[in-house]
Structure formats: C-alpha cells, structure tokens
Design a protein around this motif. Structure first.
Motif, PDB file in Angstrom:
ATOM      1  N   LEU A 275       0.827  -1.207   0.000  1.00 36.75           N
ATOM      2  CA  LEU A 275       0.000   0.000   0.000  1.00 36.75           C
ATOM      3  C   LEU A 275       0.864   1.260   0.000  1.00 36.75           C
ATOM      4  O   LEU A 275       0.544   2.246  -0.671  1.00 36.75           O
ATOM      5  CB  LEU A 275      -0.924   0.004   1.218  1.00 36.75           C
ATOM      6  CG  LEU A 275      -2.024  -1.062   1.250  1.00 36.75           C
ATOM      7  CD1 LEU A 275      -2.958  -0.829   2.428  1.00 36.75           C
ATOM      8  CD2 LEU A 275      -2.810  -1.082  -0.040  1.00 36.75           C
ATOM      9  N   ALA A 293     -10.732  -0.761  -0.961  1.00 35.54           N
ATOM     10  CA  ALA A 293      -9.744  -1.818  -0.743  1.00 35.54           C
ATOM     11  C   ALA A 293     -10.463  -3.093  -0.312  1.00 35.54           C
ATOM     12  O   ALA A 293     -11.316  -3.066   0.576  1.00 35.54           O
ATOM     13  CB  ALA A 293      -8.722  -1.400   0.314  1.00 35.54           C
ATOM     14  N   SER A 307      -8.182   1.062   4.298  1.00 37.26           N
ATOM     15  CA  SER A 307      -6.768   1.237   3.966  1.00 37.26           C
ATOM     16  C   SER A 307      -6.111   2.320   4.798  1.00 37.26           C
ATOM     17  O   SER A 307      -4.892   2.310   5.004  1.00 37.26           O
ATOM     18  CB  SER A 307      -6.625   1.571   2.474  1.00 37.26           C
ATOM     19  OG  SER A 307      -7.342   2.759   2.166  1.00 37.26           O
TER      20      SER A 307
END
Length: 320
Positions: A275, A293, A307
C-alpha cells in the motif's frame, strides 16, 4: 314496347359513360379507353432550417452526482439502518461494513477453519485507485517492483541482464542471472529461444535494444520501473526476490500479498509495504489515493477493509 326498350338502353348507356368519367374502371363487352382521374396527394413542405441559428449554443450542463453527508443522520440515505439487528438480513438494505486491516486478516483465518478449506492458500488484495490529478490530468498507469519483508514465493524470479561489460556479465551470472550479455541475446529472444521473468539493462546498451520493445512490451527495461541502472547486482537482487505490482484497467491493482498460513503480523507487514508503494505514485496533498480496498483468500468471501488504518502513521512521519 320497342320505344320503352330503346329508352332503357339510352339510360343505361348514359350511366355507363358517367361512371367512366368518374375514374372507376368499368369492363364492358367492347374495350374502351376511358380517361382516369388519379387522386392527388398534397404533402407539407419541409421547414427550412435557419442558417443564422447557432447550433448547440449552450452545452448541456452535466448533473453533478449528489453527495449526501450521512454523519448526523439516524440512518444512511436510502438504507434501513446503520447496522442490522438480525442474524439474517438483506445486504442491499444496509451499508457495507468496512473492517480494520488486522481484523480482516483474522476473519480470513477464521473462515478457513470454519469452511475446512486448505490452510495454505494465497491471500489477494483488490484496490481501486483515484487516478485524478489537477487540471484534468491523470496518474499514468504504473508497474513497480517491491521487496516484501516476508516473501511467500520459494522460487526466485528469472532475471536476464543486458550489459556489454564482460566483468559485469560474469558477476551477474555468478549471482543468479539466467542470462547475461549484450546484443548477441537479441535474436535468441526474438526467436523465443530464451526468456525470463524480468529484464534489466545498463543505460549504454538501451539504443541497441529498440527492436525488443514490441516483443517484451511491459517487460522492456525502463528507468521508471527501476530496471535500468549502473548497479547491476542491486537490480538483480531486487528483481530476483521482488514482487511486481501493476495497474490494470486504468485504476485497479490486483495482486497476491501473502499465504494464509503465514502469521498475521507478516501478512500485515506485506500489505503495508504494498500500500505504501502504491500511494507513492501520487502526491499526498491530492487526498486519499485508494478509493476502495478488498482483501480475500482463495476460498473465502471478499472483505472490504479500511486502507487508512495502514497508511496514516507512515504519512505523518513523512510530513514531520
């Protein structure tokens, strides 16, 4: 009697002539060419367009999507409630639940135990990115290679090194390169005699590799991907153990991050590394880069996760 008969025939002949003049076809013993009055259809003329009238003077104003703030509402707009009260409910009547990243990993492990599925199975993530920039610009689709803190592949990637330096080529072969050399490798690659997972090169040899662009496509060495440089051994080590992250369909990243039998901490560390690498491709002041996500294992259902639980700490440290 004869006089009456002649009178009747005169009347019949007069009626026949009258019918023929009206335009209706009449068939008699003797063929006669009678004039026919065809019906006339009057059509309306097409209205001429005004040339001085400007076409599309005002563009249609696109209706902006209505954004509704549900913060102070007792229930989300168009939904039944914030959370269901029953164990069985219809999903579309309630907002989708987004779990924390750590909680989502725990749930995947629980699903595996409850469903009696294989303990060793891959874990995937599916990210939707906001590729917009200022002034109608967009982030270009990117391909990057990251070094995961806990690799899940037991086999190393096959790497081919392009260099005309004999010492560099020999050092690359000793460190695990499947092939290393100069322009003599071009023709075997075009003939599908040799291949590799990744291709790295030194800057001096790039003009000689132009003929391989159509063949290698996305695997062609580029500086943005880190596959072009003077430190051959560092590039070789990165691509041998690195994990490739690619943007598909303009704004989606779908990739494997770990195996489900790995410890929770290792899965979370791999997720955080990927990420952070994805978010590094857009300025932080443009807002959140990841719109949605999802995490899932090979046999489990998909779980939406937050996220922002993974990214804010790293972002705050950079700002400081």
């Amino acid at each position: 009697m004869a006089t009456c008969t002649r009178t009747v025939w005169k009347v019949v002949a007069g009626c026949q002539r009258q019918l023929l003049r009206a335009g209706g076809p009449a068939y008699t013993g003797a063929s006669q060419a009678a004039p026919r009055n065809l019906p006339v259809r009057t059509l309306a003329a097409v209205k001429a367009l005004r040339k001085d009238k400007k076409e599309n003077t005002e563009k249609e104003v696109k209706k902006e999507k209505r954004v509704i703030d549900d913060k102070d509402r007792h229930k989300p707009y168009g939904r039944t409630a914030w959370t269901p009260v029953d164990d069985v409910y219809v999903l579309r009547y309630y907002p989708r639940t987004a779990y924390g990243a750590a909680d989502a990993i725990d749930m995947l492990k629980n699903f595996q135990e409850l469903d009696f599925t294989p303990h060793k199975q891959p874990v995937y993530i599916d990210l939707k990115l906001d590729m917009k920039l200022e002034k109608k610009k967009k982030v270009d689709s990117f391909v990057s290679t990251v070094h995961l803190p806990h690799p899940f592949n037991t086999e190393r990637n096959k790497v081919l090194v392009f260099t005309e330096d004999a010492d560099q080529a020999e050092a690359a072969k000793q460190n695990g390169a499947v092939f290393a050399g100069g322009a003599e490798l071009i023709q075997p690659i075009l003939n599908d005699e040799i291949s590799a997972d990744f291709y790295v090169a030194v800057p001096d040899i790039l003009p000689k590799l132009v003929s391989l662009k159509n063949k290698l496509r996305k695997k062609f060495p580029k500086g943005k991907r880190g596959s072009v440089g003077i430190h051959v051994l560092k590039m070789l080590e990165l691509f041998q153990t690195g994990h490739e992250v690619m943007v598909e369909s303009d704004c989606y990243v779908r990739t494997q991050i770990a195996m489900l039998d790995m410890p929770k901490e290792q899965i979370f560390a791999n997720l955080q590394t990927i990420l952070l690498d994805v978010c590094s491709h857009r300025p932080a002041n443009m807002g959140p880069f990841i719109e949605r996500a999802i995490i899932a294992s090979h046999t489990s259902e998909a779980l939406w996760f937050k996220s922002e639980d993974v990214l804010p700490k790293a972002a705050e440290q950079k700002d400081e």
